[in-house]
Design an enzyme around this catalytic site. Structure first.
Site, PDB file in Angstrom:
ATOM      1  N   GLY A 167    -114.253 -15.878 -63.165  1.00  0.00           N
ATOM      2  CA  GLY A 167    -113.332 -16.961 -63.410  1.00  0.00           C
ATOM      3  C   GLY A 167    -114.135 -18.023 -62.570  1.00  0.00           C
ATOM      4  N   ARG A 207    -114.009 -23.143 -63.715  1.00  0.00           N
ATOM      5  CA  ARG A 207    -112.929 -24.169 -63.426  1.00  0.00           C
ATOM      6  C   ARG A 207    -112.307 -24.042 -61.996  1.00  0.00           C
ATOM      7  NH1 ARG A 207    -108.651 -23.971 -66.426  1.00  0.00           N
ATOM      8  NH2 ARG A 207    -109.052 -21.962 -67.809  1.00  0.00           N
ATOM      9  N   ASP A 266    -114.353 -10.687 -70.559  1.00  0.00           N
ATOM     10  CA  ASP A 266    -113.064 -10.817 -70.284  1.00  0.00           C
ATOM     11  C   ASP A 266    -112.734  -9.675 -68.892  1.00  0.00           C
ATOM     12  OD1 ASP A 266    -110.223 -10.430 -70.019  1.00  0.00           O
ATOM     13  OD2 ASP A 266    -109.956 -10.621 -72.354  1.00  0.00           O
ATOM     14  N   VAL A 267    -112.389 -10.027 -67.953  1.00  0.00           N
ATOM     15  CA  VAL A 267    -112.395  -9.085 -66.852  1.00  0.00           C
ATOM     16  C   VAL A 267    -111.245  -8.202 -66.794  1.00  0.00           C
ATOM     17  CG1 VAL A 267    -112.821 -10.948 -64.839  1.00  0.00           C
ATOM     18  CG2 VAL A 267    -110.433 -10.699 -65.598  1.00  0.00           C
ATOM     19  N   ASN A 273    -111.612 -13.467 -58.660  1.00  0.00           N
ATOM     20  CA  ASN A 273    -111.089 -15.065 -58.593  1.00  0.00           C
ATOM     21  C   ASN A 273    -110.037 -15.106 -60.138  1.00  0.00           C
ATOM     22  OD1 ASN A 273    -110.402 -17.690 -57.942  1.00  0.00           O
ATOM     23  ND2 ASN A 273    -111.632 -18.077 -59.876  1.00  0.00           N
ATOM     24  N   SER A 288    -102.018 -14.668 -53.853  1.00  0.00           N
ATOM     25  CA  SER A 288    -101.245 -15.795 -53.885  1.00  0.00           C
ATOM     26  C   SER A 288     -99.763 -15.801 -53.156  1.00  0.00           C
ATOM     27  CB  SER A 288    -100.582 -16.026 -55.451  1.00  0.00           C
ATOM     28  OG  SER A 288     -99.544 -16.999 -55.484  1.00  0.00           O
ATOM     29  N   TYR A 298     -96.586 -12.524 -62.880  1.00  0.00           N
ATOM     30  CA  TYR A 298     -97.480 -13.334 -61.880  1.00  0.00           C
ATOM     31  C   TYR A 298     -97.237 -12.699 -60.333  1.00  0.00           C
ATOM     32  CZ  TYR A 298    -100.442 -16.822 -59.518  1.00  0.00           C
ATOM     33  OH  TYR A 298    -101.642 -17.549 -58.776  1.00  0.00           O
ATOM     34  N   ALA A 321     -95.815 -10.065 -59.715  1.00  0.00           N
ATOM     35  CA  ALA A 321     -96.140  -8.522 -59.436  1.00  0.00           C
ATOM     36  C   ALA A 321     -97.628  -8.394 -59.652  1.00  0.00           C
ATOM     37  CB  ALA A 321     -95.418  -7.728 -60.740  1.00  0.00           C
ATOM     38  N   LYS A 341     -99.898 -10.118 -58.320  1.00  0.00           N
ATOM     39  CA  LYS A 341    -100.716 -10.690 -57.003  1.00  0.00           C
ATOM     40  C   LYS A 341    -100.111  -9.931 -55.957  1.00  0.00           C
ATOM     41  CE  LYS A 341    -102.712 -14.156 -58.726  1.00  0.00           C
ATOM     42  NZ  LYS A 341    -104.229 -14.082 -58.617  1.00  0.00           N
TER      43      LYS A 341
HETATM   44  P1  NAP Z   1    -107.883 -22.047 -63.271  1.00  0.00           P
HETATM   45  O1  NAP Z   1    -108.105 -23.530 -62.931  1.00  0.00           O
HETATM   46  O2  NAP Z   1    -106.921 -21.830 -64.604  1.00  0.00           O
HETATM   47  O3  NAP Z   1    -109.129 -21.186 -63.770  1.00  0.00           O
HETATM   48  C1  NAP Z   1    -108.991 -19.848 -64.108  1.00  0.00           C
HETATM   49  C2  NAP Z   1    -110.386 -19.405 -64.351  1.00  0.00           C
HETATM   50  O4  NAP Z   1    -110.462 -18.028 -64.615  1.00  0.00           O
HETATM   51  C3  NAP Z   1    -111.146 -20.025 -65.457  1.00  0.00           C
HETATM   52  O5  NAP Z   1    -112.583 -19.982 -65.115  1.00  0.00           O
HETATM   53  C4  NAP Z   1    -111.223 -19.172 -66.598  1.00  0.00           C
HETATM   54  O6  NAP Z   1    -112.220 -19.217 -67.548  1.00  0.00           O
HETATM   55  C5  NAP Z   1    -110.897 -17.749 -65.727  1.00  0.00           C
HETATM   56  N1  NAP Z   1    -110.440 -16.569 -66.511  1.00  0.00           N
HETATM   57  C6  NAP Z   1    -108.927 -16.417 -66.889  1.00  0.00           C
HETATM   58  N2  NAP Z   1    -108.771 -15.640 -67.639  1.00  0.00           N
HETATM   59  C7  NAP Z   1    -109.907 -14.691 -67.504  1.00  0.00           C
HETATM   60  C8  NAP Z   1    -110.180 -13.560 -67.933  1.00  0.00           C
HETATM   61  N3  NAP Z   1    -109.485 -12.581 -68.651  1.00  0.00           N
HETATM   62  N4  NAP Z   1    -111.546 -12.805 -67.960  1.00  0.00           N
HETATM   63  C9  NAP Z   1    -112.571 -14.060 -67.220  1.00  0.00           C
HETATM   64  N5  NAP Z   1    -112.455 -15.145 -66.762  1.00  0.00           N
HETATM   65  C10 NAP Z   1    -110.730 -15.509 -66.781  1.00  0.00           C
HETATM   66  O7  NAP Z   1    -107.292 -21.373 -62.042  1.00  0.00           O
HETATM   67  P2  NAP Z   1    -106.930 -21.680 -60.604  1.00  0.00           P
HETATM   68  O8  NAP Z   1    -106.121 -22.371 -60.272  1.00  0.00           O
HETATM   69  O9  NAP Z   1    -108.432 -22.249 -60.151  1.00  0.00           O
HETATM   70  O10 NAP Z   1    -106.907 -20.291 -60.199  1.00  0.00           O
HETATM   71  C11 NAP Z   1    -107.913 -19.151 -59.727  1.00  0.00           C
HETATM   72  C12 NAP Z   1    -107.235 -18.076 -58.808  1.00  0.00           C
HETATM   73  O11 NAP Z   1    -106.620 -18.590 -57.777  1.00  0.00           O
HETATM   74  C13 NAP Z   1    -106.327 -17.415 -59.799  1.00  0.00           C
HETATM   75  O12 NAP Z   1    -106.518 -16.120 -59.638  1.00  0.00           O
HETATM   76  C14 NAP Z   1    -104.867 -17.921 -59.587  1.00  0.00           C
HETATM   77  O13 NAP Z   1    -103.953 -16.946 -59.689  1.00  0.00           O
HETATM   78  C15 NAP Z   1    -105.249 -18.020 -58.007  1.00  0.00           C
HETATM   79  N6  NAP Z   1    -104.222 -19.031 -57.274  1.00  0.00           N
HETATM   80  C16 NAP Z   1    -104.317 -20.127 -57.767  1.00  0.00           C
HETATM   81  C17 NAP Z   1    -103.325 -21.302 -57.178  1.00  0.00           C
HETATM   82  C18 NAP Z   1    -103.146 -22.526 -57.438  1.00  0.00           C
HETATM   83  O14 NAP Z   1    -102.357 -23.136 -57.109  1.00  0.00           O
HETATM   84  N7  NAP Z   1    -104.072 -23.157 -58.421  1.00  0.00           N
HETATM   85  C19 NAP Z   1    -102.480 -20.683 -56.149  1.00  0.00           C
HETATM   86  C20 NAP Z   1    -102.436 -19.296 -55.765  1.00  0.00           C
HETATM   87  C21 NAP Z   1    -103.423 -18.514 -56.483  1.00  0.00           C
HETATM   88  P3  NAP Z   1    -111.779 -19.742 -68.886  1.00  0.00           P
HETATM   89  O15 NAP Z   1    -112.007 -21.294 -68.501  1.00  0.00           O
HETATM   90  O16 NAP Z   1    -113.034 -19.505 -69.680  1.00  0.00           O
HETATM   91  O17 NAP Z   1    -110.430 -19.510 -69.434  1.00  0.00           O
END
Ligand code: NAP
Length: 246
Positions: free
Chosen positions: A11, A14, A62-63, A89, A141, A154, A156, A158
């Site tokens: 991932g 972004r 797709d992971v 990630n 998370s 979500y 569950a 994490k």
């Molecule tokens: P994000 O901006 O939505 O980006 C998610 C990334 O994961 C994108 O590059 C997306 O690719 C990729 N992705 C999604 N599903 C996928 C799959 N099945 N296979 C391969 N790639 C996939 O997310 P983020 O906010 O940066 O979060 C990143 C991580 O941190 C996640 O695990 C999230 O749960 C965790 N997290 C985030 C927050 C927060 O506040 N943002 C807080 C706690 C934890 P595409 O664009 O190609 O779909």
């Protein structure tokens, strides 16, 4: 600091993943990153890194697909000769209260976040064990620690990642491989952009630091955990949350 090392970040196109890709590259690693859909974003990131003289490879997949995860790790080893760092990630949310949550929404979040992490660890384990070194960093998370209404799937997934991290850390502890989880709080990204202003101001009341975190705040910790200096840290869940959960 990470010269001659190769990192895989799932991932990576972004948000937090992109910041991690850039951080590990700045620290000297060759970076392979995976993504699911946006080819243009992936290409732009590869070109950005290559312009700095570093090496990067984007792998679409797709992971949650066991074979896609196998291909990601195999391509990494074929291209760069090793996998030294794995950052799990990639993650999604599909929020709704449990009474409205569909079976599909539950399965999709568990399969992407938890099973996807398992899939990549499973395939990275062999080359890391053979090399007798490695760093595995899983994105959990704070929601996996404290729960949240509307996020049963979500939370569950994490919480599952935290258990997976601790178990694998114990399995690999004598083999030069550390396994840790990071628990971000609320970080500015596409995921948190979906929140309404009311939701955001309610969240800010519970963050002692008084602001959302940045993707770079999370990437800095990934960078440190990836180094040789972090060799005695394993099985831990480290919060990056402005003091939200203490
Ligand atoms: P994000 O901006 O939505 O980006 C998610 C990334 O994961 C994108 O590059 C997306 O690719 C990729 N992705 C999604 N599903 C996928 C799959 N099945 N296979 C391969 N790639 C996939 O997310 P983020 O906010 O940066 O979060 C990143 C991580 O941190 C996640 O695990 C999230 O749960 C965790 N997290 C985030 C927050 C927060 O506040 N943002 C807080 C706690 C934890 P595409 O664009 O190609 O779909």
């Amino acid at each position: 600091m990470l010269e001659n090392k190769t990192a895989v970040v799932t991932g990576g196109t972004r948000g937090i993943g992109r910041a991690i890709v850039l951080k590990l590259s700045q620290m000297g690693a060759n970076v392979v990153f995976n993504y699911r859909s946006n080819d243009a974003m992936a290409q732009e990131l590869v070109e950005l890194i290559q312009a700095t003289g570093k090496k990067a490879l984007a792998v679409k997949g797709d992971v949650k697909d066991f074979n896609d995860a196998a291909e990601l790790i195999a391509l990494t080893v074929k291209t760069f000769g090793s996998i030294d760092i794995l950052v799990n990630n990639a993650g999604i949310t599909k929020d709704s209260l449990i009474l409205r949550m569909t079976e599909e929404d539950f399965d999709d979040v568990i399969n992407t976040n938890l099973k996807g992490t398992f899939n990549c660890i499973k395939h990275a384990a062999k080359p890391m064990l053979k090399a007798k070194k490695g760093r595995i960093i899983n994105m959990a998370s704070v929601i996996g620690l404290i729960g949240n209404p509307g996020q049963a799937n979500y939370a569950a997934s994490k919480a599952g990642i935290i258990g997976l991290t601790k178990a694998v850390a114990k399995e690999f502890a004598t083999r030069g491989i550390t396994v840790n989880a990071i628990a971000p709080g609320f970080i500015e990204s596409d995921m948190t952009d979906k929140l309404s202003d009311d939701q955001k101001s309610a969240i800010l009341k519970n963050i002692p630091a008084g602001s959302l975190g940045s993707a770079e705040d999370v990437a800095s910790l990934v960078g440190y955990l990836s180094t040789d200096e972090a060799k005695y840290i394993t099985g831990q869940v480290i919060n990056v949350d402005g003091g939200m959960v203490v």
